[in-house]
Design a protein around this motif. Structure first.
Motif, PDB file in Angstrom:
ATOM      1  N   THR A  12      99.870  35.707  12.729  1.00 21.55           N
ATOM      2  CA  THR A  12      98.953  35.533  13.858  1.00 21.55           C
ATOM      3  C   THR A  12      99.099  34.142  14.459  1.00 21.55           C
ATOM      4  OG1 THR A  12      97.343  37.070  12.910  1.00 21.55           O
ATOM      5  CG2 THR A  12      96.519  35.525  14.563  1.00 21.55           C
ATOM      6  N   SER A  13      99.155  34.096  15.768  1.00 19.92           N
ATOM      7  CA  SER A  13      99.116  32.837  16.521  1.00 19.92           C
ATOM      8  C   SER A  13      97.795  32.764  17.267  1.00 19.92           C
ATOM      9  CB  SER A  13     100.268  32.751  17.527  1.00 19.92           C
ATOM     10  OG  SER A  13     101.508  32.607  16.881  1.00 19.92           O
ATOM     11  N   VAL A  14      97.200  31.572  17.293  1.00 16.01           N
ATOM     12  CA  VAL A  14      95.938  31.366  17.999  1.00 16.01           C
ATOM     13  C   VAL A  14      96.072  30.144  18.907  1.00 16.01           C
ATOM     14  CG1 VAL A  14      93.462  30.947  17.811  1.00 16.01           C
ATOM     15  CG2 VAL A  14      94.634  32.337  16.079  1.00 16.01           C
ATOM     16  N   PHE A  15      95.802  30.356  20.177  1.00 18.04           N
ATOM     17  CA  PHE A  15      95.754  29.265  21.148  1.00 18.04           C
ATOM     18  C   PHE A  15      94.355  29.221  21.740  1.00 18.04           C
ATOM     19  CE2 PHE A  15     100.119  30.726  20.987  1.00 18.04           C
ATOM     20  CZ  PHE A  15     100.814  29.544  20.791  1.00 18.04           C
ATOM     21  N   VAL A  85      93.059  32.848  22.749  1.00 16.43           N
ATOM     22  CA  VAL A  85      94.147  33.822  22.868  1.00 16.43           C
ATOM     23  C   VAL A  85      94.710  34.045  21.471  1.00 16.43           C
ATOM     24  CG1 VAL A  85      96.366  34.365  23.933  1.00 16.43           C
ATOM     25  CG2 VAL A  85      94.686  32.970  25.177  1.00 16.43           C
ATOM     26  N   THR A  86      94.595  35.275  20.968  1.00 13.80           N
ATOM     27  CA  THR A  86      95.037  35.600  19.616  1.00 13.80           C
ATOM     28  C   THR A  86      96.101  36.680  19.682  1.00 13.80           C
ATOM     29  OG1 THR A  86      92.819  35.131  18.760  1.00 13.80           O
ATOM     30  CG2 THR A  86      94.309  36.344  17.318  1.00 13.80           C
ATOM     31  N   ALA A  87      97.217  36.458  18.985  1.00 17.93           N
ATOM     32  CA  ALA A  87      98.308  37.429  18.971  1.00 17.93           C
ATOM     33  C   ALA A  87      98.719  37.701  17.530  1.00 17.93           C
ATOM     34  CB  ALA A  87      99.504  36.920  19.764  1.00 17.93           C
ATOM     35  N   THR A  88      98.648  38.966  17.120  1.00 19.54           N
ATOM     36  CA  THR A  88      99.079  39.383  15.793  1.00 19.54           C
ATOM     37  C   THR A  88     100.218  40.379  15.951  1.00 19.54           C
ATOM     38  OG1 THR A  88      96.864  39.079  14.868  1.00 19.54           O
ATOM     39  CG2 THR A  88      98.389  40.474  13.630  1.00 19.54           C
ATOM     40  N   ALA A  89     101.335  40.095  15.276  1.00 18.94           N
ATOM     41  CA  ALA A  89     102.515  40.942  15.444  1.00 18.94           C
ATOM     42  C   ALA A  89     103.368  40.898  14.188  1.00 18.94           C
ATOM     43  CB  ALA A  89     103.337  40.467  16.645  1.00 18.94           C
ATOM     44  N   VAL A 100     104.829  35.008  24.080  1.00 19.93           N
ATOM     45  CA  VAL A 100     103.975  35.758  25.011  1.00 19.93           C
ATOM     46  C   VAL A 100     102.546  35.229  24.949  1.00 19.93           C
ATOM     47  CG1 VAL A 100     102.951  38.017  25.471  1.00 19.93           C
ATOM     48  CG2 VAL A 100     105.406  37.823  25.004  1.00 19.93           C
ATOM     49  N   ALA A 101     102.039  34.991  23.729  1.00 23.20           N
ATOM     50  CA  ALA A 101     100.673  34.480  23.595  1.00 23.20           C
ATOM     51  C   ALA A 101     100.529  33.117  24.263  1.00 23.20           C
ATOM     52  CB  ALA A 101     100.299  34.389  22.114  1.00 23.20           C
ATOM     53  N   ARG A 102     101.513  32.261  24.086  1.00 23.55           N
ATOM     54  CA  ARG A 102     101.409  30.934  24.706  1.00 23.55           C
ATOM     55  C   ARG A 102     101.557  31.016  26.220  1.00 23.55           C
ATOM     56  NH1 ARG A 102     104.700  25.652  22.505  1.00 23.55           N
ATOM     57  NH2 ARG A 102     106.285  26.325  24.008  1.00 23.55           N
ATOM     58  N   ALA A 103     102.361  31.978  26.700  1.00 24.68           N
ATOM     59  CA  ALA A 103     102.460  32.182  28.146  1.00 24.68           C
ATOM     60  C   ALA A 103     101.109  32.591  28.726  1.00 24.68           C
ATOM     61  CB  ALA A 103     103.513  33.247  28.451  1.00 24.68           C
ATOM     62  N   ARG A 179     104.688  29.092   9.706  1.00 26.04           N
ATOM     63  CA  ARG A 179     104.192  30.334   9.111  1.00 26.04           C
ATOM     64  C   ARG A 179     103.979  31.417  10.155  1.00 26.04           C
ATOM     65  NH1 ARG A 179      97.963  28.813   7.344  1.00 26.04           N
ATOM     66  NH2 ARG A 179      97.253  28.085   9.381  1.00 26.04           N
ATOM     67  N   ARG A 180     103.829  31.062  11.425  1.00 33.98           N
ATOM     68  CA  ARG A 180     103.676  32.105  12.451  1.00 33.98           C
ATOM     69  C   ARG A 180     104.964  32.914  12.589  1.00 33.98           C
ATOM     70  NH1 ARG A 180     101.654  29.449  17.109  1.00 33.98           N
ATOM     71  NH2 ARG A 180     102.335  27.344  16.607  1.00 33.98           N
ATOM     72  N   PHE A 181     106.092  32.351  12.149  1.00 32.88           N
ATOM     73  CA  PHE A 181     107.372  33.051  12.186  1.00 32.88           C
ATOM     74  C   PHE A 181     107.704  33.702  10.847  1.00 32.88           C
ATOM     75  CE2 PHE A 181     107.801  29.196  14.940  1.00 32.88           C
ATOM     76  CZ  PHE A 181     107.612  29.856  16.149  1.00 32.88           C
ATOM     77  N   GLY A 182     106.761  33.667   9.900  1.00 31.49           N
ATOM     78  CA  GLY A 182     106.989  34.266   8.596  1.00 31.49           C
ATOM     79  C   GLY A 182     107.752  33.384   7.636  1.00 31.49           C
ATOM     80  N   LEU A 183     108.024  32.144   8.018  1.00 28.23           N
ATOM     81  CA  LEU A 183     108.713  31.191   7.143  1.00 28.23           C
ATOM     82  C   LEU A 183     107.678  30.263   6.523  1.00 28.23           C
ATOM     83  CD1 LEU A 183     111.515  30.050   6.238  1.00 28.23           C
ATOM     84  CD2 LEU A 183     111.344  28.451   8.162  1.00 28.23           C
TER      85      LEU A 183
END
Length: 292
Positions: A12-15, A85-89, A100-103, A179-183
């Motif tokens: 998840t990314s949160v802006f 703005v929250t994006a979970t993928a 996309v979330a940051r856009a 961690r948002r990239f799974g690393l």
């Protein structure tokens, strides 16, 4: 030898857009105020768990007390509204999902004349209202990486003396945002506090080394929840990379181990096996790191 680190199914990314006024209709932000190459993807994702917008009065915002850098904290505290703005993928859809979330956050900032705070990095995303779209190509250097720094309080540190042997070991620096990239985040601990800039440079270079192969592997193995890489890795043009995208063994200017932090696993970086000096010696004398 190899180390194996866990891969989450989703991230998840949160802006948070800190603003003094809120948009009359946030739904109009997507896609109409989402410029650049991510507009269509934003239109498909909005309203699904992969992209969600919410507005909070600043005093009631769950992000008001989150761990942030000075700029991010000041922006959230000064604003009247927080547009989140929250994006979970799935990890296999990164980095596009985060882009996309940051856009979308940029479109919200244009509408509300707000400041964008990236919760994962803890920092402010540079943005010029009305004239800056999210880039189509992904580059880690485009403000996707932040830093967590801790200086131990075990006593006073000796003055910097490169020729001496009394350097302290109180500095711990870790990345924020990988961690948002799974690393897992990458950490270096036990350096002298005067080596803060050098330590950040090392971690940034290691992140640049590890992330492309990780993303390639994740896209090719979307259902696999663990990945193995070489314990001894090389930074720079002589790096050997296997067909799977994993850094190879080959030359050995640094070693990576699986460690742990309060918020989960991390990759701990240090000198390779057989290095006879201290960590501070390694930071100061390793040509491959100094040139990176």
């Amino acid at each position: 030898m190899k180390i194996t680190y866990p891969i989450p199914a989703e991230t998840t990314s949160v802006f948070v857009v800190a603003a003094d006024r809120r948009s009359v209709d946030l739904d109009a932000v997507v896609p109409w105020r989402t410029g650049g190459p991510h507009r269509k993807a934003a239109a498909r994702a909005i309203g699904t768990p992969r992209l969600n917008l919410r507005v909070f009065p600043a005093a009631l915002s769950p992000w008001r007390r989150t761990s942030l850098g000075d700029e991010g904290r000041a922006a959230l505290h000064a604003a009247r509204h927080h547009v989140v703005v929250t994006a979970t993928a799935p990890v296999a859809e990164q980095p596009e999902a985060a882009q996309v979330a940051r856009a979308v956050a940029r479109g919200v900032a244009d509408t509300c004349r707000g400041v964008i705070v990236d919760v994962l990095t803890g920092g402010v995303v540079p943005h010029r209202t009305g004239c800056q779209a999210e880039p189509g190509e992904f580059h880690l250097e485009d403000d996707w990486l932040g830093w967590s720094t801790d200086v131990g309080s075990g006593g006073s540190c000796p003055p910097c003396d490169p020729a001496g042997s009394g350097a302290c070991t109180c500095l711990t620096v870790a990345t924020r945002g990988l961690r948002r990239f799974g690393l897992p985040e990458i950490m270096l601990e036990g350096a002298a506090c005067v080596h803060g800039l050098c330590t950040v440079s090392v971690l940034r270079t290691v992140a640049r080394c590890l992330l492309p192969g990780h993303l390639t592997w994740s896209a090719a193995s979307p259902e696999t929840r663990r990945r193995s890489i070489g314990e001894h890795l090389w930074i720079g043009g002589a790096e050997s990379v296997s067909a799977s995208g994993a850094p190879g063994l080959g030359r050995r200017p640094f070693r990576v181990r699986l460690g742990s932090r309060a918020d989960g696993s991390c990759l701990s970086v240090g000198p390779p096996s057989g290095f006879t000096g201290t960590l501070n010696d390694w930071l100061c004398r390793t040509p491959g790191l100094l040139a990176a």
